[in-house]
Motif scaffolding. Structure first.
Motif, PDB file in Angstrom:
ATOM      1  N   ILE A  78       6.341  -5.878  -7.491  1.00  0.00           N
ATOM      2  CA  ILE A  78       4.908  -5.962  -7.221  1.00  0.00           C
ATOM      3  C   ILE A  78       4.169  -4.789  -7.860  1.00  0.00           C
ATOM      4  O   ILE A  78       3.099  -4.972  -8.467  1.00  0.00           O
ATOM      5  CB  ILE A  78       4.647  -5.995  -5.694  1.00  0.00           C
ATOM      6  N   TYR A  79       4.737  -3.618  -7.764  1.00  0.00           N
ATOM      7  CA  TYR A  79       4.083  -2.442  -8.347  1.00  0.00           C
ATOM      8  C   TYR A  79       3.963  -2.572  -9.864  1.00  0.00           C
ATOM      9  O   TYR A  79       2.945  -2.191 -10.454  1.00  0.00           O
ATOM     10  CB  TYR A  79       4.869  -1.176  -7.986  1.00  0.00           C
ATOM     11  N   SER A  80       4.977  -3.159 -10.490  1.00  0.00           N
ATOM     12  CA  SER A  80       4.924  -3.370 -11.942  1.00  0.00           C
ATOM     13  C   SER A  80       3.786  -4.324 -12.310  1.00  0.00           C
ATOM     14  O   SER A  80       3.083  -4.118 -13.306  1.00  0.00           O
ATOM     15  CB  SER A  80       6.253  -3.943 -12.449  1.00  0.00           C
ATOM     16  N   ILE A  81       3.599  -5.374 -11.497  1.00  0.00           N
ATOM     17  CA  ILE A  81       2.514  -6.322 -11.748  1.00  0.00           C
ATOM     18  C   ILE A  81       1.165  -5.647 -11.579  1.00  0.00           C
ATOM     19  O   ILE A  81       0.236  -5.844 -12.378  1.00  0.00           O
ATOM     20  CB  ILE A  81       2.644  -7.537 -10.800  1.00  0.00           C
ATOM     21  N   VAL A  82       1.034  -4.835 -10.540  1.00  0.00           N
ATOM     22  CA  VAL A  82      -0.210  -4.099 -10.296  1.00  0.00           C
ATOM     23  C   VAL A  82      -0.532  -3.207 -11.480  1.00  0.00           C
ATOM     24  O   VAL A  82      -1.673  -3.185 -11.984  1.00  0.00           O
ATOM     25  CB  VAL A  82      -0.101  -3.275  -8.994  1.00  0.00           C
TER      26      VAL A  82
ATOM     27  N   ALA B 206       0.833  -1.207   0.000  1.00  0.00           N
ATOM     28  CA  ALA B 206       0.000   0.000   0.000  1.00  0.00           C
ATOM     29  C   ALA B 206       0.868   1.258   0.000  1.00  0.00           C
ATOM     30  O   ALA B 206       0.619   2.202  -0.763  1.00  0.00           O
ATOM     31  CB  ALA B 206      -0.923  -0.001   1.217  1.00  0.00           C
ATOM     32  N   ASP B 207       1.894   1.255   0.834  1.00  0.00           N
ATOM     33  CA  ASP B 207       2.788   2.423   0.914  1.00  0.00           C
ATOM     34  C   ASP B 207       3.535   2.647  -0.403  1.00  0.00           C
ATOM     35  O   ASP B 207       3.749   3.794  -0.821  1.00  0.00           O
ATOM     36  CB  ASP B 207       3.798   2.243   2.047  1.00  0.00           C
ATOM     37  N   LYS B 208       3.914   1.552  -1.056  1.00  0.00           N
ATOM     38  CA  LYS B 208       4.623   1.670  -2.338  1.00  0.00           C
ATOM     39  C   LYS B 208       3.715   2.297  -3.394  1.00  0.00           C
ATOM     40  O   LYS B 208       4.130   3.203  -4.138  1.00  0.00           O
ATOM     41  CB  LYS B 208       5.093   0.280  -2.793  1.00  0.00           C
ATOM     42  N   ILE B 209       2.480   1.812  -3.472  1.00  0.00           N
ATOM     43  CA  ILE B 209       1.534   2.373  -4.452  1.00  0.00           C
ATOM     44  C   ILE B 209       1.293   3.851  -4.162  1.00  0.00           C
ATOM     45  O   ILE B 209       1.259   4.689  -5.075  1.00  0.00           O
ATOM     46  CB  ILE B 209       0.206   1.587  -4.436  1.00  0.00           C
ATOM     47  N   LYS B 210       1.137   4.177  -2.890  1.00  0.00           N
ATOM     48  CA  LYS B 210       0.887   5.568  -2.496  1.00  0.00           C
ATOM     49  C   LYS B 210       2.088   6.458  -2.818  1.00  0.00           C
ATOM     50  O   LYS B 210       1.934   7.614  -3.211  1.00  0.00           O
ATOM     51  CB  LYS B 210       0.584   5.623  -0.996  1.00  0.00           C
ATOM     52  N   LYS B 211       3.281   5.904  -2.681  1.00  0.00           N
ATOM     53  CA  LYS B 211       4.487   6.657  -3.003  1.00  0.00           C
ATOM     54  C   LYS B 211       4.573   6.945  -4.496  1.00  0.00           C
ATOM     55  O   LYS B 211       4.930   8.055  -4.915  1.00  0.00           O
ATOM     56  CB  LYS B 211       5.728   5.871  -2.557  1.00  0.00           C
ATOM     57  N   GLU B 212       4.251   5.935  -5.311  1.00  0.00           N
ATOM     58  CA  GLU B 212       4.327   6.090  -6.758  1.00  0.00           C
ATOM     59  C   GLU B 212       3.157   6.904  -7.304  1.00  0.00           C
ATOM     60  O   GLU B 212       3.308   7.626  -8.289  1.00  0.00           O
ATOM     61  CB  GLU B 212       4.357   4.711  -7.431  1.00  0.00           C
ATOM     62  N   GLN B 213       1.989   6.762  -6.662  1.00  0.00           N
ATOM     63  CA  GLN B 213       0.794   7.484  -7.101  1.00  0.00           C
ATOM     64  C   GLN B 213       0.124   8.125  -5.876  1.00  0.00           C
ATOM     65  O   GLN B 213      -0.758   7.521  -5.256  1.00  0.00           O
ATOM     66  CB  GLN B 213      -0.184   6.531  -7.791  1.00  0.00           C
ATOM     67  N   PRO B 214       0.556   9.325  -5.506  1.00  0.00           N
ATOM     68  CA  PRO B 214       0.042   9.982  -4.303  1.00  0.00           C
ATOM     69  C   PRO B 214      -1.476  10.176  -4.291  1.00  0.00           C
ATOM     70  O   PRO B 214      -2.078  10.277  -3.214  1.00  0.00           O
ATOM     71  CB  PRO B 214       0.764  11.336  -4.310  1.00  0.00           C
TER      72      PRO B 214
END
Length: 375
Positions: free
Chosen positions: A365-369, A21-29
């Motif tokens: 994981i973010y790339s897969i998402v 969740a934190d990674k996604i939020k970091k990449e897409q605020p």
């Protein structure tokens, strides 16, 4: 991006979910991320504390033996999927991500039936019941051990990503951590712990190790008893002459005993050897840090997965395993002293465990998402 994440029961399922969740939020605020769990699970505390909204579903796991509880679990298995569908219609996620625990099952099952992209992350070297069941319906199964591939019937869905280790672990250095802790670079440092709640058999044998070895040798030793073991263990250590040096902390010479370790990245990076359980996240941290270890897998977990986690490392010379049934203070002292005193032996183990390190798990994981959402 609208993301719904589900995983619960233990920190081993929840912490990877929060890291994702934190990674996604970091990449897409501007991403909107919400969580699905159970009210009785640890997630009910950890998720709000991390700043994410949590929804609750009534679901329970099945017992291994016949019981009335399994009837209730079977009923909830059906009703929870309907509840998950209702939540999904309201939230309208672009993707649903699971990290294990029985609460993941109705959420990902519902999302898959509604043609919403789904993926699940398996932390252990043996797939959990939830992951195995969902592998037939989700779009991707993200694994942390290559050795697990043969356990699935869907090789085309499997993607090796590793376990997501926190940024603080990745950034910590041995020299800097020792400087912060006031430990000389040439000192031998041992770290031991059995998890946040503690493990009674491990605590008992580490107590004997400290009594018969650590306080009699020139090593620095940090031990965490865990919440459940603190009251009994602290009384024993006081009888040995340990003095209170802080809240829930005792010390004698170079040995420090605490209820809980709050600065794990510093202590782990500063150590030469570690005594621990074999949770998947713990082993991933050992690999990233490159630490020699003595692993005592918990025999009380589903499918004996901690033993299988540890065996993967031990088969490659990356750790020493002592099963709880064979755990004695003599065996523990022998294993620990070998790792601390024989630098060549320890270096070989450090190099072997680093072979299991994956430092870009969250990027994978973010790339897969992104790929699933784009499709």
């Amino acid at each position: 991006m609208r993301v719904l994440i589900s995983g619960g029961g233990t920190g081993g399922h929840i912490n990877p979910a929060l890291a994702i969740a934190d990674k996604i939020k970091k990449e897409q605020p501007d991403a909107v991320i919400e969580y699905v769990g159970t009210e009785k699970g640890l997630e009910s505390n950890l998720v709000p504390a991390a700043g994410y909204k949590i929804h609750y579903i009534k679901v329970r796991g099945f017992k291994r033996k016949l019981s009335l509880e399994n009837i209730d679990a079977a009923i909830k298995a059906f009703t929870s999927v309907a509840a998950a569908k209702k939540l999904i219609r309201s939230f309208k996620p672009d993707i649903v991500i699971g990290t294990g625990g029985y609460v993941s099952w109705p959420v990902l099952k519902a999302a898959s039936s509604m043609k919403i992209p789904t993926c699940i992350h398996e932390q252990n070297a043996v797939p959990g019941v939830t992951t195995k069941a969902l592998s037939k319906t989700v779009d991707k199964v993200m694994i942390s051990f290559e050795e697990i591939r043969g356990a699935f019937d869907c090789p085309e869905k499997l993607v090796f990503v590793g376990n997501p280790v926190s940024g603080k672990m990745l950034e910590a250095s041995k020299d800097n951590s020792r400087k912060i802790l006031g430990i000389d670079k040439d000192e031998k440092v041992l770290l031991s712990c059995g998890g946040s709640l503690g493990a009674r058999p491990l605590n008992e044998k580490v107590y004997e190790l400290i009594r018969d070895y650590s306080i009699k040798t020139d090593i620095t030793h940090f031990h965490a008893t865990g919440k459940a073991g603190w009251e009994v263990q602290s009384a024993l250590y006081k009888e040995l002459g340990f003095k209170e040096t802080g809240e829930d902390e005792l010390k004698l010479g170079k040995v420090t005993v605490r209820k809980y370790i709050y600065n794990m990245p510093e202590l782990l990076s500063a150590s030469d050897a570690v005594i621990c359980r074999a949770g998947a996240m713990t082993l991933s941290e050992l690999a990233v840090m490159g630490k020699a270890s003595v692993i005592i897998p918990s025999p009380y977990v589903t499918n004996n997965h901690q033993y299988k986690n540890a065996k993967v490392l031990c088969d490659k010379g990356a750790a020493v395993m002592i099963e709880e049934k064979d755990l004695t203070s003599h065996a523990l002292i022998k294993a620990v002293s070998h790792e601390l005193d024989d630098k060549e032996y320890r270096t070989g183990m450090e190099n072997a465990v680093r072979e299991f390190a994956v430092t870009d798990t969250l990027d994978r994981i973010y790339s897969i998402v992104k790929e699933l959402v784009k499709k």
